[in-house]
Design an enzyme around this catalytic site. Structure first.
Site, PDB file in Angstrom:
ATOM      1  N   TYR A  70       0.830  -1.212   0.000  1.00 46.81           N
ATOM      2  CA  TYR A  70       0.000   0.000   0.000  1.00 46.81           C
ATOM      3  C   TYR A  70       0.863   1.261   0.000  1.00 46.81           C
ATOM      4  O   TYR A  70       0.487   2.273  -0.594  1.00 46.81           O
ATOM      5  CB  TYR A  70      -1.004  -0.020   1.160  1.00 46.81           C
ATOM      6  CG  TYR A  70      -2.208  -0.859   0.800  1.00 46.81           C
ATOM      7  CD1 TYR A  70      -3.260  -0.315   0.060  1.00 46.81           C
ATOM      8  CD2 TYR A  70      -2.268  -2.206   1.103  1.00 46.81           C
ATOM      9  CE1 TYR A  70      -4.340  -1.092  -0.332  1.00 46.81           C
ATOM     10  CE2 TYR A  70      -3.349  -2.993   0.719  1.00 46.81           C
ATOM     11  CZ  TYR A  70      -4.376  -2.431   0.004  1.00 46.81           C
ATOM     12  OH  TYR A  70      -5.440  -3.204  -0.402  1.00 46.81           O
ATOM     13  N   ARG A  73       1.746   1.831  -3.583  1.00 42.38           N
ATOM     14  CA  ARG A  73       0.595   2.342  -4.347  1.00 42.38           C
ATOM     15  C   ARG A  73       0.318   3.808  -3.989  1.00 42.38           C
ATOM     16  O   ARG A  73      -0.007   4.622  -4.857  1.00 42.38           O
ATOM     17  CB  ARG A  73      -0.652   1.486  -4.076  1.00 42.38           C
ATOM     18  CG  ARG A  73      -0.590   0.140  -4.769  1.00 42.38           C
ATOM     19  CD  ARG A  73      -1.845  -0.647  -4.534  1.00 42.38           C
ATOM     20  NE  ARG A  73      -3.022  -0.014  -5.119  1.00 42.38           N
ATOM     21  CZ  ARG A  73      -4.282  -0.298  -4.741  1.00 42.38           C
ATOM     22  NH1 ARG A  73      -4.501  -1.177  -3.787  1.00 42.38           N
ATOM     23  NH2 ARG A  73      -5.307   0.294  -5.319  1.00 42.38           N
ATOM     24  N   GLN A 104     -15.477   3.803  -6.495  1.00 35.84           N
ATOM     25  CA  GLN A 104     -14.839   2.630  -5.893  1.00 35.84           C
ATOM     26  C   GLN A 104     -13.348   2.918  -5.715  1.00 35.84           C
ATOM     27  O   GLN A 104     -12.621   2.097  -5.173  1.00 35.84           O
ATOM     28  CB  GLN A 104     -15.004   1.411  -6.812  1.00 35.84           C
ATOM     29  CG  GLN A 104     -16.450   0.999  -6.994  1.00 35.84           C
ATOM     30  CD  GLN A 104     -16.590   0.041  -8.172  1.00 35.84           C
ATOM     31  OE1 GLN A 104     -16.489  -1.161  -8.030  1.00 35.84           O
ATOM     32  NE2 GLN A 104     -16.824   0.589  -9.348  1.00 35.84           N
ATOM     33  N   HIS A 122     -15.055   2.274  -1.196  1.00 25.48           N
ATOM     34  CA  HIS A 122     -13.995   1.331  -0.818  1.00 25.48           C
ATOM     35  C   HIS A 122     -12.917   1.980   0.037  1.00 25.48           C
ATOM     36  O   HIS A 122     -11.811   1.460   0.129  1.00 25.48           O
ATOM     37  CB  HIS A 122     -13.386   0.686  -2.070  1.00 25.48           C
ATOM     38  CG  HIS A 122     -14.340  -0.236  -2.783  1.00 25.48           C
ATOM     39  ND1 HIS A 122     -14.111  -0.745  -4.040  1.00 25.48           N
ATOM     40  CD2 HIS A 122     -15.534  -0.748  -2.389  1.00 25.48           C
ATOM     41  CE1 HIS A 122     -15.129  -1.530  -4.396  1.00 25.48           C
ATOM     42  NE2 HIS A 122     -16.004  -1.531  -3.419  1.00 25.48           N
ATOM     43  N   CYS A 130      -7.590   1.451  12.802  1.00 27.78           N
ATOM     44  CA  CYS A 130      -7.189   0.379  13.712  1.00 27.78           C
ATOM     45  C   CYS A 130      -7.757  -0.934  13.179  1.00 27.78           C
ATOM     46  O   CYS A 130      -8.944  -1.006  12.844  1.00 27.78           O
ATOM     47  CB  CYS A 130      -7.727   0.679  15.108  1.00 27.78           C
ATOM     48  SG  CYS A 130      -7.511  -0.718  16.217  1.00 27.78           S
ATOM     49  N   CYS A 149      -1.924   0.900  17.128  1.00 29.68           N
ATOM     50  CA  CYS A 149      -2.943   1.791  17.679  1.00 29.68           C
ATOM     51  C   CYS A 149      -2.710   1.876  19.188  1.00 29.68           C
ATOM     52  O   CYS A 149      -2.020   1.038  19.763  1.00 29.68           O
ATOM     53  CB  CYS A 149      -4.307   1.166  17.371  1.00 29.68           C
ATOM     54  SG  CYS A 149      -5.712   2.033  18.075  1.00 29.68           S
ATOM     55  N   THR A 189     -15.730   1.083 -14.867  1.00 32.08           N
ATOM     56  CA  THR A 189     -15.772  -0.050 -13.944  1.00 32.08           C
ATOM     57  C   THR A 189     -16.185  -1.302 -14.700  1.00 32.08           C
ATOM     58  O   THR A 189     -17.041  -1.237 -15.587  1.00 32.08           O
ATOM     59  CB  THR A 189     -16.714   0.209 -12.741  1.00 32.08           C
ATOM     60  OG1 THR A 189     -16.780  -0.994 -11.945  1.00 32.08           O
ATOM     61  CG2 THR A 189     -18.116   0.635 -13.139  1.00 32.08           C
ATOM     62  N   SER A 190     -15.582  -2.440 -14.317  1.00 36.25           N
ATOM     63  CA  SER A 190     -15.917  -3.699 -14.988  1.00 36.25           C
ATOM     64  C   SER A 190     -17.260  -4.231 -14.499  1.00 36.25           C
ATOM     65  O   SER A 190     -17.745  -5.231 -15.010  1.00 36.25           O
ATOM     66  CB  SER A 190     -14.813  -4.735 -14.742  1.00 36.25           C
ATOM     67  OG  SER A 190     -14.676  -4.965 -13.353  1.00 36.25           O
ATOM     68  N   ALA A 232     -12.753   7.493 -20.724  1.00 33.06           N
ATOM     69  CA  ALA A 232     -13.482   8.516 -19.961  1.00 33.06           C
ATOM     70  C   ALA A 232     -12.897   9.916 -20.183  1.00 33.06           C
ATOM     71  O   ALA A 232     -13.638  10.898 -20.242  1.00 33.06           O
ATOM     72  CB  ALA A 232     -13.442   8.158 -18.475  1.00 33.06           C
TER      73      ALA A 232
HETATM   74  P1  OAD Z   1     -11.541  -3.119 -12.963  1.00 37.80           P
HETATM   75  O1  OAD Z   1     -10.065  -3.224 -13.144  1.00 37.80           O
HETATM   76  O2  OAD Z   1     -12.290  -4.350 -12.642  1.00 37.80           O
HETATM   77  O3  OAD Z   1     -12.210  -2.478 -14.265  1.00 37.80           O
HETATM   78  C1  OAD Z   1     -11.704  -1.309 -14.847  1.00 37.80           C
HETATM   79  C2  OAD Z   1     -12.578  -0.972 -16.041  1.00 37.80           C
HETATM   80  O4  OAD Z   1     -12.114   0.262 -16.573  1.00 37.80           O
HETATM   81  C3  OAD Z   1     -12.535  -2.001 -17.178  1.00 37.80           C
HETATM   82  O5  OAD Z   1     -13.865  -2.348 -17.548  1.00 37.80           O
HETATM   83  C4  OAD Z   1     -11.831  -1.247 -18.315  1.00 37.80           C
HETATM   84  O6  OAD Z   1     -12.312  -1.619 -19.600  1.00 37.80           O
HETATM   85  C5  OAD Z   1     -12.186   0.175 -17.984  1.00 37.80           C
HETATM   86  N1  OAD Z   1     -11.262   1.201 -18.510  1.00 37.80           N
HETATM   87  C6  OAD Z   1      -9.936   1.097 -18.758  1.00 37.80           C
HETATM   88  N2  OAD Z   1      -9.448   2.263 -19.210  1.00 37.80           N
HETATM   89  C7  OAD Z   1     -10.485   3.132 -19.239  1.00 37.80           C
HETATM   90  C8  OAD Z   1     -10.625   4.506 -19.595  1.00 37.80           C
HETATM   91  N3  OAD Z   1      -9.586   5.234 -20.018  1.00 37.80           N
HETATM   92  N4  OAD Z   1     -11.857   5.066 -19.493  1.00 37.80           N
HETATM   93  C9  OAD Z   1     -12.920   4.349 -19.083  1.00 37.80           C
HETATM   94  N5  OAD Z   1     -12.847   3.054 -18.718  1.00 37.80           N
HETATM   95  C10 OAD Z   1     -11.646   2.450 -18.795  1.00 37.80           C
HETATM   96  O7  OAD Z   1     -11.771  -1.972 -11.842  1.00 37.80           O
HETATM   97  P2  OAD Z   1     -13.063  -1.690 -10.960  1.00 37.80           P
HETATM   98  O8  OAD Z   1     -14.312  -2.002 -11.703  1.00 37.80           O
HETATM   99  O9  OAD Z   1     -12.894  -0.335 -10.388  1.00 37.80           O
HETATM  100  O10 OAD Z   1     -11.840  -3.250  -4.940  1.00 37.80           O
HETATM  101  O11 OAD Z   1     -12.860  -2.744  -9.807  1.00 37.80           O
HETATM  102  C11 OAD Z   1     -13.750  -2.764  -8.744  1.00 37.80           C
HETATM  103  C12 OAD Z   1     -13.040  -3.127  -7.472  1.00 37.80           C
HETATM  104  O12 OAD Z   1     -12.306  -4.345  -7.647  1.00 37.80           O
HETATM  105  C13 OAD Z   1     -11.997  -2.145  -7.031  1.00 37.80           C
HETATM  106  O13 OAD Z   1     -12.519  -1.050  -6.315  1.00 37.80           O
HETATM  107  C14 OAD Z   1     -11.113  -2.983  -6.147  1.00 37.80           C
HETATM  108  C15 OAD Z   1     -10.997  -4.211  -7.024  1.00 37.80           C
HETATM  109  O14 OAD Z   1     -10.693  -5.399  -6.378  1.00 37.80           O
HETATM  110  C16 OAD Z   1     -11.212  -3.307  -3.774  1.00 37.80           C
HETATM  111  O15 OAD Z   1     -10.014  -3.153  -3.668  1.00 37.80           O
HETATM  112  C17 OAD Z   1     -12.148  -3.547  -2.635  1.00 37.80           C
END
Ligand code: OAD
Length: 247
Positions: A70, A73, A104, A122, A130, A149, A189-190, A232
């Site tokens: 982390y 990141r 997210q 998230h 903690c 903590c 988001t996927s 986007a």
């Molecule tokens: P994903 O990595 O699952 O999906 C990212 C999405 O962004 C995909 O559908 C891509 O096609 C799309 N993408 C890539 N480049 C892009 C762009 N320039 N413009 C628009 N879209 C684009 O990420 P999330 O859906 O955010 O959770 O994943 C959800 C959660 O899964 C995250 O918050 C994280 C992960 O495990 C936790 O850590 C709890």
């Protein structure tokens, strides 16, 4: 001049909408240089094991490893800037009576771009909490291993890990926004991780116009009224331009 094609029917719906809700995922920050999770080649989960790095059990097994991952990141996020997609969303907010941006993402890029009403589903990588009491104790400070903590338990990043509940208040605000909006935008988001992925479906059931912005098709695409295939950072400024010209 932005060359993305924005359907005029969508612009009309936005012009007449009072309440708009948005769900963003890792894709909106991709153009800032932050890797997504599920891209087959560059996604974080293609290179790292989420069971070791993003679960309470993984943290219990190896807190130092998780803390360091982390920290890396966090350093990467600190070195990037919001992109035109984040800025367009911040500007879009001003066009509507209610505009709720549910994310997210844990990177604060929406807030840095000027978005005001941001619901973090998230958590946020900048904060620590903690691991026993689940109470946020402050901002992350650089240390080699997770500090303790006052109660004696280790501190951990204030992010949601697999198998954990989402912050109750944040989820309630997100659901309220999804169920009472006229237009719902699902961006970058996927749509695979629940309960976040449920939000556009709730909006759909409540009668909202659902729009997806993503260069790839997702589980949501077949349900959405409008699918805008593109990055986007290109599509959102084009949408904003059209809306500003029609308002
Ligand atoms: P994903 O990595 O699952 O999906 C990212 C999405 O962004 C995909 O559908 C891509 O096609 C799309 N993408 C890539 N480049 C892009 C762009 N320039 N413009 C628009 N879209 C684009 O990420 P999330 O859906 O955010 O959770 O994943 C959800 C959660 O899964 C995250 O918050 C994280 C992960 O495990 C936790 O850590 C709890």
């Amino acid at each position: 001049m932005n060359t993305c094609i924005i359907p005029s029917e969508l612009v009309e719906r936005l012009v007449s909408a009072r309440r708009v809700a948005v769900l963003t995922g890792a894709g909106i920050s991709a153009e800032s240089g932050i890797p997504t999770f599920r891209d087959a080649l560059t996604g974080l989960w293609a290179h790292y094991d989420p069971q070791e790095l993003a679960t309470p059990e993984g943290f219990a097994r190896n807190p130092k490893l998780v803390w360091e991952w982390y920290a890396e990141r966090r350093a990467r996020i600190a070195g990037v800037a919001p992109n035109p997609g984040h800025f367009a969303l911040a500007a879009l907010e001003k066009h509507f009576e209610r505009f709720t941006l549910v994310t997210q993402n844990i990177d604060s890029l929406h807030q840095r771009a000027g978005s005001r009403e941001v619901v973090e589903l998230h958590g946020n990588i900048a904060r620590v909490k903690c691991s026993a009491e689940e109470i946020v104790v402050g901002e992350y400070a650089e240390t080699e291993s997770p500090p303790r903590c006052r109660c004696g338990a280790l501190l951990r990043p204030d992010v949601v890990w697999f198998g954990e509940m989402l912050p109750a208040g944040a989820m309630a605000r997100a659901e309220e926004a999804a169920e009472h909006c006229e237009v719902f935008l699902s961006i970058g988001t996927s749509a695979q991780v629940y309960p976040a992925a449920e939000l556009p479906l709730r909006a759909l059931s409540a009668g909202a116009t659902v729009v997806e912005i993503n260069p790839e098709r997702t589980a949501l695409s077949r349900h959405a009224h409008f699918v805008l295939p593109g990055a986007a950072g290109k599509v959102l400024p084009a949408l904003l331009e059209k809306l500003a010209a029609s308002a």
